[in-house]
Design an enzyme around this catalytic site. Structure first.
Site, PDB file in Angstrom:
ATOM      1  N   HIS A  65       0.829  -1.209   0.000  1.00  0.00           N
ATOM      2  CA  HIS A  65       0.000   0.000   0.000  1.00  0.00           C
ATOM      3  C   HIS A  65       0.862   1.258   0.000  1.00  0.00           C
ATOM      4  CE1 HIS A  65      -3.524   2.481   1.440  1.00  0.00           C
ATOM      5  NE2 HIS A  65      -2.512   3.234   1.852  1.00  0.00           N
ATOM      6  N   GLU A  66       1.775   1.351   0.957  1.00  0.00           N
ATOM      7  CA  GLU A  66       2.590   2.557   1.066  1.00  0.00           C
ATOM      8  C   GLU A  66       3.494   2.730  -0.151  1.00  0.00           C
ATOM      9  OE1 GLU A  66       2.028   4.824   3.117  1.00  0.00           O
ATOM     10  OE2 GLU A  66       0.717   3.749   4.493  1.00  0.00           O
ATOM     11  N   HIS A  94       3.274   6.473  -7.037  1.00  0.00           N
ATOM     12  CA  HIS A  94       2.429   7.552  -7.569  1.00  0.00           C
ATOM     13  C   HIS A  94       3.249   8.834  -7.716  1.00  0.00           C
ATOM     14  CE1 HIS A  94      -1.856   9.535  -7.290  1.00  0.00           C
ATOM     15  NE2 HIS A  94      -1.317   9.653  -8.476  1.00  0.00           N
ATOM     16  N   HIS A 132       1.760   4.635  -2.840  1.00  0.00           N
ATOM     17  CA  HIS A 132       1.873   6.091  -2.740  1.00  0.00           C
ATOM     18  C   HIS A 132       3.197   6.559  -3.332  1.00  0.00           C
ATOM     19  CE1 HIS A 132      -1.707   6.953  -0.469  1.00  0.00           C
ATOM     20  NE2 HIS A 132      -1.368   6.187   0.548  1.00  0.00           N
ATOM     21  N   GLU A 162      -6.039   7.768  -1.751  1.00  0.00           N
ATOM     22  CA  GLU A 162      -5.700   6.420  -1.302  1.00  0.00           C
ATOM     23  C   GLU A 162      -5.873   5.363  -2.401  1.00  0.00           C
ATOM     24  OE1 GLU A 162      -4.332   5.542   1.527  1.00  0.00           O
ATOM     25  OE2 GLU A 162      -4.342   7.592   2.285  1.00  0.00           O
ATOM     26  N   TYR A 212     -11.172   7.181   2.734  1.00  0.00           N
ATOM     27  CA  TYR A 212     -10.500   5.867   2.743  1.00  0.00           C
ATOM     28  C   TYR A 212     -11.390   4.823   2.078  1.00  0.00           C
ATOM     29  CZ  TYR A 212      -8.494   1.495   4.322  1.00  0.00           C
ATOM     30  OH  TYR A 212      -7.966   0.224   4.341  1.00  0.00           O
TER      31      TYR A 212
END
Length: 728
Positions: A519-520, A526, A523, A548, A661
């Protein structure tokens, strides 16, 4: 090393360089040597030029202050440049220097935020925190600058502005909207009041998060209170005292393991109480000021509530859509949540009944106590423990066994493999990186299609004293194309708190934290794959209720057999994770999905309620509302004496937008359905997703990005299916 060996190695290196140059001359991509990396900042360590990196190893208090002075002067110069163009406005002399103003402020603010959360030096942390507050205020003040507003407004009605398309057109429209939301239609006196509100909110937000990050609470237990916990885990918290007590911190790795394995309910409750009071009462008092200041700000700007203000320029568009979303989802989830709860409650009752039968029945009073305990409801501090038991007993999934297949170095390898293959990249470690701590690793990112160096990232993976204690991506430098043709080198850092290695074993991640890592990293990628012309739209500078989605989508890869077979190997034997275990994990994927999603609805509803017109006179009002909503939305009773609102950092960071979220998860699930059709590592879908979504940053409406990728209108079918509610 003998001279002959040295000569052979030297000759081989010269040959490699010669071949690389020859290949480059005929159009074959050059060989990238492992030590090739961007230059470090040649000016101030925190003020790199385009193509340069931050020089973190040289950061000190003086560097931080000097960078601040330099940035203030540069911003003053850029604003003067915009003012000087009066009467002959163009995108080049008005909007480009405005974007560079934002770029300059955002870069320094981001790096101050990173340093204030990661430096081991308290003075450096404190000064960086002060500068962060200062530059956050300066950024806010841009949108209340009368001459700047006049310049952009005049340009927006010019003939050239009316011919703009794409990102440039969106920038002008976006800026005019932002000026309106920042009170430029107000009188000068009211704008001054608004500035005070913004400054107050910045200061209060920093204080709120500081209370959380600097809370060093620990909980002490005797050995007989730790039944169920593994011996090696317990021993790492042993105090050097003769009474054999153990002191547990509240970091995520410690807390998750303790709450999942400790059989003693009183001990779980004790740790839970400490966790739910980090920042607690002090922060609830700050929240009163924050919420009331937000309310005043919103009303000054012509909105009835802060939530109306906060949603007026993002995907949801208004509060009605958010309330419809939250209430509708709560209703959809309730049946599944009740089923989830019944399974956990049954397990708890069975365990307690068994304790009664097996216990030392010394008295009728003791038997009565056991009987009373057997009727206890399922408390929040029970959930991880009984969920872990269900995994073992109903699905034959033991998290302690599962994490043996997720050694940190292998997880990193897996993440790198997935992201490099999907997006046609390669990562090269910088073995001599300039970082803020010796444990931090750094990597250069190359685009295989062009052989271009496009970015750089840092991994700060383990807990330590005085470090930011959650998981986050810090976008340090975003995409930007200068008019002279140069591009800004993108840079980002992941700051995490995964289980650290011990003397006996390496860092092993629970499957849930493998998901967190993917997940992180979503980011981070991105930030690195953004290709916007303007820094204002770079990377994660998207609508808050969409930010998110590009990270949530990446959580899906950890459930794919083809992907896990690439890196999920036992840390001792090297055996690939067995199909039987993986199949059981997949069957258990939706264990507690109803309860978990309902918990997210509670978080979003609490945030929205506090900001949508609720009258708040004291911290007691916040405490009472958190209790009321937990009891009405979730299926767990509120635990008296806990102060969750004061521990919930997102109440300041998101401010009426935490619903995003789940909102963005719906879109993430829909976008993943495209990968689901053609395979999780399909490079064609990866290329399309990179170009249609990631590269665009925030340069278009988020809904358009999703539509353009999907080739249709989005829906929630994939989301419902994913959590076990939709059609199979």
């Amino acid at each position: 090393m003998k001279n002959s060996a040295k000569f052979l190695i030297l000759s081989f290196c010269i040959a490699l360089i010669f071949i690389a140059r020859q290949n480059e001359a005929i159009g074959i991509p050059k060989i990238i040597l492992s030590d090739e990396k961007p230059a470090l900042s040649s000016h101030n360590p925190l003020m790199p030029e385009p193509g340069e990196l931050f020089d973190f190893a040289k950061v000190n208090v003086e560097v931080i202050k000097t960078a601040a002075t330099y940035t203030e002067n540069k911003v003053t110069m850029l604003l003067a440049q915009i003012n000087a163009a009066e009467g002959n406005r163009s995108f080049s002399n008005t909007m480009m220097p405005l974007d560079e103003t934002y770029n300059t402020l955002q870069k320094l603010s981001s790096v101050y935020e990173l340093i204030s959360g990661t430096s081991t030096d308290k003075e450096i942390r404190d000064v960086a925190g002060e500068m962060l507050a200062k530059f956050s205020t300066l950024t806010d003040q841009l949108l209340q600058n009368e001459s700047l507003y006049a310049a952009v407004k005049n340009y927006s009605i010019s003939a050239e502005a009316k011919t703009l398309i794409g990102e440039r057109s969106f920038f002008v429209k976006r800026m005019m909207k932002q000026f309106a939301l920042n009170g430029m239609s107000l009188t000068a006196e009211k704008r001054d009041t608004l500035k005070k509100y913004n400054s107050t909110l910045n200061d209060l937000g920093i204080a709120f998060n500081k209370n959380i990050s600097e809370d060093k609470s620990k909980v002490v237990f005797a050995k007989n209170e730790l039944e169920g916990l593994q011996e090696d885990f317990i021993n790492s918290f042993r105090l050097p005292t003769p009474d054999l007590n153990y002191s547990f911190d509240l970091s995520a790795p410690t807390y998750i393991t303790f709450m999942s394995d400790c059989k003693n309910a009183k001990s779980r409750r004790k740790l839970y109480m400490a966790k739910m009071n980090v920042g607690g009462k002090a922060n609830e008092k700050l929240l009163v000021e924050i919420l009331n200041t937000r309310s005043k700000k919103a009303k000054l700007l012509g909105f009835k509530t802060y939530s109306q203000y906060a949603t007026s320029d993002i995907m949801s568009q208004n509060t009605e859509n958010v309330w419809k979303f939250e209430k509708g989802l709560a209703a959809d989830l309730r049946e599944k949540a009740i089923q989830d709860h019944a399974a956990l409650q049954s397990l708890k009752s069975t365990e307690l009944a068994s304790t009664i039968q097996q216990g030392p029945h010394k008295s009728l009073a003791l038997q009565a106590e056991y009987a009373m305990n057997a009727k206890q409801p399922l408390y929040p501090y029970d959930v991880m423990y009984y969920s872990n038991r269900l995994l073992k007993e109903n699905y034959n999934v033991d998290n302690e066994k599962v994490k043996e297949y997720f050694e940190m170095k292998n997880v990193i390898s897996g993440i790198f493999t997935v992201y490099q293959k999907l997006y046609n990249l390669r990562f090269i470690e910088d073995l001599n990186a300039s970082t803020w701590h010796k444990e931090v690793k750094a990597y250069t990112v190359f685009d295989n299609a062009t052989n271009e160096r496009i970015g750089y990232f840092y991994l700060d993976l383990y807990p330590r004293a005085d470090k930011y204690n959650h998981f986050a991506c810090f976008g340090l430098t975003g995409s930007k194309k200068f008019e002279n043709g140069k591009k800004q080198l993108k840079a980002a850092a992941l700051v995490c708190n995964f289980p650290p290695p011990s003397a006996d074993q390496p860092s092993l991640l629970p499957h849930s934290q493998v998901s967190t890592f993917f997940h992180e990293f979503g980011h981070l990628i991105h930030v690195l794959l953004s290709e916007t012309e303007l820094a204002y739209f770079a990377g994660t500078n998207v609508a808050t209720d969409f930010v998110e989605a590009p990270s949530q989508i990446m959580e899906n890869w950890i459930w794919e057999k083809d992907v896990l077979s690439l890196f999920a190997t036992h840390y001792k034997t090297g055996q690939i994770i067995p199909d039987t275990l993986l199949n059981n994990m997949i069957k258990a994927r939706n264990l507690n999905s109803g309860l978990n999603m309902l918990q997210q609805v509670y978080y979003g509803t609490l945030d929205f309620t506090l900001n949508d017109g609720m009258k708040i006179d004291s911290a007691g009002d916040i405490y009472a509302k958190a209790k009321e909503l937990q009891n009405s939305i979730t299926l767990y009773p509120f635990v008296e004496g806990t102060h969750f609102a004061g521990t919930f950092g997102h109440l300041t960071g998101y401010g009426s937008k935490y619903y995003g979220y789940l909102w963005s998860l719906v879109y993430a699930s829909d976008m993943y359905s495209e990968f689901d059709k053609k395979g999780p590592l399909n490079p064609e879908v990866g290329k399309r997703y990179r170009e249609k979504v990631l590269a665009k940053g925030g340069s278009d409406d988020a809904l358009n990005l999703v539509r353009n990728f999907l080739g249709r209108e989005p829906n929630n079918q994939a989301f419902l299916k994913q959590i076990g509610l939709g059609k199979k």
